[in-house]
Design a protein around this motif. Structure first.
Motif, PDB file in Angstrom:
ATOM      1  N   ASN A  33      -0.833   6.267   5.843  1.00 25.56           N
ATOM      2  CA  ASN A  33      -1.132   4.766   5.173  1.00 25.56           C
ATOM      3  C   ASN A  33      -1.674   3.951   6.067  1.00 25.56           C
ATOM      4  OD1 ASN A  33       0.032   2.122   3.410  1.00 25.56           O
ATOM      5  ND2 ASN A  33       0.238   4.010   2.198  1.00 25.56           N
ATOM      6  N   THR A  66       1.686  -2.458   4.918  1.00 29.59           N
ATOM      7  CA  THR A  66       1.851  -1.118   5.218  1.00 29.59           C
ATOM      8  C   THR A  66       2.899  -0.913   5.989  1.00 29.59           C
ATOM      9  OG1 THR A  66       0.681   0.992   5.765  1.00 29.59           O
ATOM     10  CG2 THR A  66      -0.048  -0.895   6.989  1.00 29.59           C
ATOM     11  N   THR A 105       2.361  -4.526   8.949  1.00 30.54           N
ATOM     12  CA  THR A 105       3.010  -3.352   9.097  1.00 30.54           C
ATOM     13  C   THR A 105       4.501  -3.273   9.712  1.00 30.54           C
ATOM     14  OG1 THR A 105       2.380  -0.830   9.616  1.00 30.54           O
ATOM     15  CG2 THR A 105       2.028  -2.649  11.426  1.00 30.54           C
ATOM     16  N   CYS A 135       0.824  -1.062  -0.116  1.00 29.91           N
ATOM     17  CA  CYS A 135      -0.131  -0.035  -0.039  1.00 29.91           C
ATOM     18  C   CYS A 135       0.886   1.258  -0.034  1.00 29.91           C
ATOM     19  CB  CYS A 135      -1.096  -0.031   1.171  1.00 29.91           C
ATOM     20  SG  CYS A 135      -1.965  -1.278   1.098  1.00 29.91           S
TER      21      CYS A 135
END
Ligand SMILES: NC(=O)c1ccc[n+]([C@@H]2O[C@H](COP(=O)([O-])OP(=O)(O)OC[C@H]3O[C@@H](n4cnc5c(N)ncnc54)[C@H](OP(=O)(O)O)[C@@H]3O)[C@@H](O)[C@H]2O)c1
Length: 322
Positions: free
Chosen positions: A62, A53, A81, A20
């Motif tokens: 984000n 992300t 993440t 992303c």
């Protein structure tokens, strides 16, 4: 989409994931982008379930948009993440596009970063949390120790690392099992094939190639060095006009292989990445629904040995990675 097991006893995920980053970082803005929430929802519809992300993408925005897009659908994805990489900001508080982020793997920073990521994502649990970079100022053991505490506290499910050497992986593994390694792997960045990918195989860890499309170059969509000043590629050595021109021979070869399968260059480039191992799950990034579907289609493309060999034989690119 066919699925892969990301690490030993780990989650089953679509063989192609979604990065992303570009939705709020690195590649500037693009008028042809689709609504990020629609792209993420579209990913789930296609069976793309590894969603990647980081707190530094934006920075911070984000994770917020990923969290909003996944509201009510949290359980359908493996949510990954990262923390430990910090953006340089301009005096007005906006990110400085001319300076790369710097590592901070200090225990205090990581402790706060994990809690902040949980808040921004709007979740109680992160499935896979990566240390985004080794921090030369902090022993690897100290950084991984904080992540191990977070596993025990139920805040994160598994530990990953990004851009670690084999030596750093061994040191990290001595503190806590490393479930996934995320490093750059594509047809124009192949160093990890002989270093950290074999380490992952030996330790039952997943390997998550970032920038598997060579930051878009391998798709053939970027044949000219025309990037906006806020696009990271405007300053990236491989995209400098003289290097980009030399590197077009790589794209030509990828397109030639793709044509044999009635596939696109992006699909052939991703199929080559997928062929590097069963625990390999690339996370191509896109802001467009049409490209998302195209990239997802690579999961069904199996290149024949002679075509894999011809891609293996491609020359190294001109220009450094960063
Ligand atoms: N761990 C790390 O340090 C690190 C570093 C870099 C990236 N990452 C992760 O890896 C993910 C992917 O890497 P990346 O975004 O750098 O590079 P990438 O996936 O190799 O390429 C992304 C670029 O290719 C374009 N693109 C995507 N699919 C395309 C297609 N089918 N045809 C034409 N163009 C296409 C995208 O444009 P549009 O977006 O406009 O479609 C974007 O400019 C990131 O999103 C991030 O999650 C991690």
């Amino acid at each position: 989409m066919n699925e892969r097991t990301l690490w030993n006893d780990g989650p089953r995920v679509g063989a192609i994931g979604l990065g992303c980053m570009g939705m709020t970082w690195a590649y500037g803005t693009d008028p042809d982008s689709d609504d990020p929430a629609a792209v993420i929802a579209g990913a789930l519809g296609l069976g793309v379930t590894l969603i990647d992300t980081s707190d530094v993408y934006g920075p911070f925005t984000n994770e917020e948009l990923v969290g909003r897009a996944l509201a009510g659908r949290r359980d359908e994805v493996t949510l990954a993440t990262k923390g430990g990489l910090v953006a340089n900001l301009l005096p007005d508080g906006t990110p400085d596009p001319t300076r790369l982020p710097y590592p901070d793997g200090s225990p205090g920073h990581l402790r706060d970063a994990i809690d902040a990521s949980l808040r921004r994502l709007g979740v109680e649990h992160i499935d896979l949390y990566y240390l985004h970079r080794p921090d030369p100022a902090t022993p690897v053991e100290d950084s991984i120790g904080v992540l191990a505490d977070a596993v025990r506290a139920g805040k994160i499910g598994a530990i990953g690392v990004s851009e670690f050497s084999v030596e750093q992986l061994d040191r990290a593994q001595a503190v806590h099992p490393i479930s996934a390694v995320q490093s750059e792997l594509s047809l124009w960045t192949r160093d990890h094939l002989t270093t950290t990918l074999p380490w992952c195989v030996a330790h039952g860890a997943g390997f998550v190639p970032f920038s598997p499309l060579g930051r878009g170059f391998l798709t053939g969509a970027f044949r000219e060095a025309a990037f906006a000043p806020d696009d990271f590629r405007a300053r990236n050595p491989r995209f400098r006009p003289e290097n980009l021109a030399a590197n077009l021979a790589i794209v030509d070869a990828v397109e030639a292989v793709a044509a044999k399968y009635d596939a696109t260059a992006a699909q052939a480039a991703l199929a080559w990445v997928l062929a590097q191992g069963e625990q390999v799950v690339p996370i191509p990034g896109t802001r467009r629904l049409s490209r998302l579907a195209e990239n997802a289609g690579a999961a069904a493309l199996q290149l024949r040995p002679e075509d894999l060999a011809s891609l293996d034989a491609l020359p190294a690119p001109a220009g450094a990675r960063y």
